[in-house]
Design a protein around this motif. Structure first.
Motif, PDB file in Angstrom:
ATOM      1  N   GLY A   1      -9.481  -5.173   3.523  1.00 30.94           N
ATOM      2  CA  GLY A   1      -8.127  -5.536   3.966  1.00 30.94           C
ATOM      3  C   GLY A   1      -8.146  -6.594   5.054  1.00 30.94           C
ATOM      4  O   GLY A   1      -7.312  -7.500   5.091  1.00 30.94           O
TER       5      GLY A   1
ATOM      6  N   ASP B   1      -6.398 -10.221   5.078  1.00 32.15           N
ATOM      7  CA  ASP B   1      -5.499 -10.673   6.146  1.00 32.15           C
ATOM      8  C   ASP B   1      -5.983 -11.987   6.767  1.00 32.15           C
ATOM      9  O   ASP B   1      -5.189 -12.875   7.070  1.00 32.15           O
ATOM     10  CB  ASP B   1      -5.356  -9.585   7.218  1.00 32.15           C
ATOM     11  CG  ASP B   1      -4.659  -8.341   6.671  1.00 32.15           C
ATOM     12  OD1 ASP B   1      -3.932  -8.457   5.656  1.00 32.15           O
ATOM     13  OD2 ASP B   1      -4.835  -7.252   7.249  1.00 32.15           O
TER      14      ASP B   1
ATOM     15  N   GLY C   1      -1.509 -10.040   5.196  1.00 33.36           N
ATOM     16  CA  GLY C   1      -1.726 -10.998   4.120  1.00 33.36           C
ATOM     17  C   GLY C   1      -1.977 -10.387   2.755  1.00 33.36           C
ATOM     18  O   GLY C   1      -1.752 -11.038   1.732  1.00 33.36           O
TER      19      GLY C   1
ATOM     20  N   ASP D   1      -1.729 -10.925  -3.021  1.00 32.72           N
ATOM     21  CA  ASP D   1      -1.481 -10.222  -4.284  1.00 32.72           C
ATOM     22  C   ASP D   1      -0.457 -11.012  -5.116  1.00 32.72           C
ATOM     23  O   ASP D   1      -0.665 -11.320  -6.290  1.00 32.72           O
ATOM     24  CB  ASP D   1      -0.933  -8.820  -3.933  1.00 32.72           C
ATOM     25  CG  ASP D   1      -1.000  -7.839  -5.098  1.00 32.72           C
ATOM     26  OD1 ASP D   1      -1.408  -8.248  -6.197  1.00 32.72           O
ATOM     27  OD2 ASP D   1      -0.630  -6.664  -4.913  1.00 32.72           O
TER      28      ASP D   1
ATOM     29  N   GLY E   1      -4.927   1.064   1.811  1.00 33.34           N
ATOM     30  CA  GLY E   1      -3.897   0.033   1.681  1.00 33.34           C
ATOM     31  C   GLY E   1      -4.168  -1.006   0.608  1.00 33.34           C
ATOM     32  O   GLY E   1      -3.258  -1.399  -0.135  1.00 33.34           O
TER      33      GLY E   1
HETATM   34  O1  KG4 Z   1      -4.591   1.686   4.695  1.00 35.27           O
HETATM   35  P1  KG4 Z   1      -3.751   0.711   5.426  1.00 35.27           P
HETATM   36  O2  KG4 Z   1      -2.246   0.828   5.292  1.00 35.27           O
HETATM   37  O3  KG4 Z   1      -4.089   0.741   6.949  1.00 35.27           O
HETATM   38  C1  KG4 Z   1      -5.368   1.010   7.423  1.00 35.27           C
HETATM   39  O4  KG4 Z   1      -5.754   2.196   7.475  1.00 35.27           O
HETATM   40  O5  KG4 Z   1      -6.068   0.007   7.719  1.00 35.27           O
HETATM   41  O6  KG4 Z   1      -4.244  -0.721   4.946  1.00 35.27           O
HETATM   42  C2  KG4 Z   1      -3.653  -1.904   5.405  1.00 35.27           C
HETATM   43  C3  KG4 Z   1      -4.343  -3.054   4.712  1.00 35.27           C
HETATM   44  C4  KG4 Z   1      -3.955  -4.413   5.245  1.00 35.27           C
HETATM   45  O7  KG4 Z   1      -5.128  -5.164   5.459  1.00 35.27           O
HETATM   46  C5  KG4 Z   1      -3.117  -5.027   4.118  1.00 35.27           C
HETATM   47  O8  KG4 Z   1      -3.203  -6.428   4.042  1.00 35.27           O
HETATM   48  C6  KG4 Z   1      -3.741  -4.355   2.915  1.00 35.27           C
HETATM   49  O9  KG4 Z   1      -4.014  -3.037   3.317  1.00 35.27           O
HETATM   50  N1  KG4 Z   1      -2.822  -4.345   1.761  1.00 35.27           N
HETATM   51  C7  KG4 Z   1      -3.064  -5.025   0.618  1.00 35.27           C
HETATM   52  C8  KG4 Z   1      -1.940  -4.807  -0.217  1.00 35.27           C
HETATM   53  N2  KG4 Z   1      -1.059  -3.999   0.451  1.00 35.27           N
HETATM   54  C9  KG4 Z   1      -1.629  -3.728   1.662  1.00 35.27           C
HETATM   55  N3  KG4 Z   1      -4.116  -5.775   0.247  1.00 35.27           N
HETATM   56  C10 KG4 Z   1      -4.074  -6.341  -0.964  1.00 35.27           C
HETATM   57  N4  KG4 Z   1      -3.027  -6.208  -1.808  1.00 35.27           N
HETATM   58  C11 KG4 Z   1      -1.956  -5.460  -1.484  1.00 35.27           C
HETATM   59  N5  KG4 Z   1      -0.932  -5.328  -2.339  1.00 35.27           N
END
Ligand code: KG4
Ligand code: ZN
Length: 341
Positions: free
Chosen positions: A167, A171, A183, A188, A274
């Motif tokens: 993630g 970002d 990001g 996506d 995420g």
């Molecule tokens: O699990 P999460 O909500 O928080 C943590 O525990 O870190 O993950 C957030 C991460 C962010 O880096 C965000 O950019 C990513 O998940 N994320 C995605 C998408 N939706 C959220 N990455 C790629 N595609 C997506 N659709």
């Protein structure tokens, strides 16, 4: 029939203030999520100090709404579950203090929950018949873990990132091509207009047989690509960059996941965190699992990103396993998966 077990759960490890009520581990009676994204967007990423302050402002209202929507009263709650790590310490402490105050005032047990265990548990909410053992890939903003889920509370970590989380790479790359925080969702979307094979970015698989990951080289490759083009005054195609970057991430994640399923003889594979909200990653994992006769599980997108329902589910299994904490429970920003404090 046995009495229902209702867990009130709280999650404040990063930039979502969330509270939920979960019945018998898998039935979500309410799941209120207040996201701070609009605030952090102004700074290009999560500002820990601001996250903590926003949690303080929102937590009471979010918990009240979760209780209201659940249709239950505090008397019906059997335990209060809370994320105590990993995450931002100032953010974690807000949820933890609130949960402690509630547990103390209501005279109910306090259940400590590991955030990543919560992400994994989101799959139990989505797939009511899913049970350990299975292999799970957790891809979030802070973590990239390939895990063999041996039981509801025991985890064997097969591999993890040695630098950036998946993630985090999304970002950072997003920022390089002018997209705002976070990001991941924007890459996506933008990648749908791009060619995933337009630019050959590196696929870093590390040593033979390793289940670890490394995304910093890929991130630097994107950065170098953009800088070179700028220096030569050449136009860049952001959609092609987004799609090609994403393709490199997906190939590595998919290859290692399937390899782990084969080595651990798992006929079930789950995706969590995420980044698992990503449409292309979901499709690629589904296709790879289908090809190999493996059942593919992933939660709906709202359960992939941070939410308290997943903490309520993991909290249920911890509670049933006898894991409760007293009022001295602290927040642990670097808590390891499977570690009990
Ligand atoms: O699990 P999460 O909500 O928080 C943590 O525990 O870190 O993950 C957030 C991460 C962010 O880096 C965000 O950019 C990513 O998940 N994320 C995605 C998408 N939706 C959220 N990455 C790629 N595609 C997506 N659709
Ligand atoms: Zn998370």
């Amino acid at each position: 029939m046995d009495k229902d077990i209702n867990i009130l759960a709280i999650e404040t490890s990063c930039d979502e203030t969330s509270a939920a009520v979960v019945k018998n581990g898998r039935e979500v009676l309410s799941n209120i999520i207040y996201t701070q994204i609009e605030t952090h967007k102004l700074f290009g990423g999560v500002v820990p100090e601001i996250a903590g302050r926003q949690h303080i402002m929102k937590i009471d209202g979010v918990v009240s709404r979760a209780m209201e929507e659940s249709g239950l009263s505090f008397d019906d709650i059997d335990a209060v579950a809370v994320t105590y790590g990993p995450g931002l310490v100032g953010a974690l402490l807000v949820g933890l203090s609130h949960a402690k105050a509630l547990a103390y005032a209501l005279n109910k047990p306090l259940v400590p929950v590991h955030h990543i265990e919560g992400h994994i548990a989101a799959n139990y909410i989505e797939h009511k018949d899913l049970k350990p053992p299975f292999v799970c890939m957790v891809v979030s903003g802070g973590h990239t873990h390939l895990v063999n889920i041996e039981s509801y509370s025991s985890f064997k970590i097969l591999g993890r990132t040695r630098d950036d989380a998946a993630g985090e790479a999304y970002d950072k790359v997003a920022r390089v091509i002018g997209l705002t925080y976070p990001g991941g969702p924007q890459i996506d979307k933008l990648s749908e207009e791009g060619d995933p094979f337009a630019i050959k970015f590196p696929r870093v698989t590390l040593e033979d047989g390793s289940y670890d990951f490394s995304f910093s080289g890929l991130k630097s490759a994107v950065l170098n690509y953009v800088n070179k083009a700028k220096m030569k005054n050449e136009p860049i195609n952001e959609a092609d960059i987004a799609a090609s970057f994403q393709q490199a991430v997906i190939e590595v994640l998919t290859e290692k996941s399937i390899k782990a399923c084969k080595e651990y003889d798992s006929k079930v594979f789950a995706l969590a965190g995420g980044v698992s909200a990503n449409k292309h990653l979901r499709a690629a994992m589904q296709a790879a699992c289908d090809e190999n006769g493996i059942r593919f599980c992933v939660p709906r997108p709202v359960l992939c990103t941070d939410n308290a329902a997943m903490i309520g589910c993991a909290g249920y299994y911890e509670f049933m396993g006898g894991n409760t904490a007293d009022m001295s429970l602290n927040a642990y920003p670097g808590l390891k998966l499977g570690e009990r404090i």
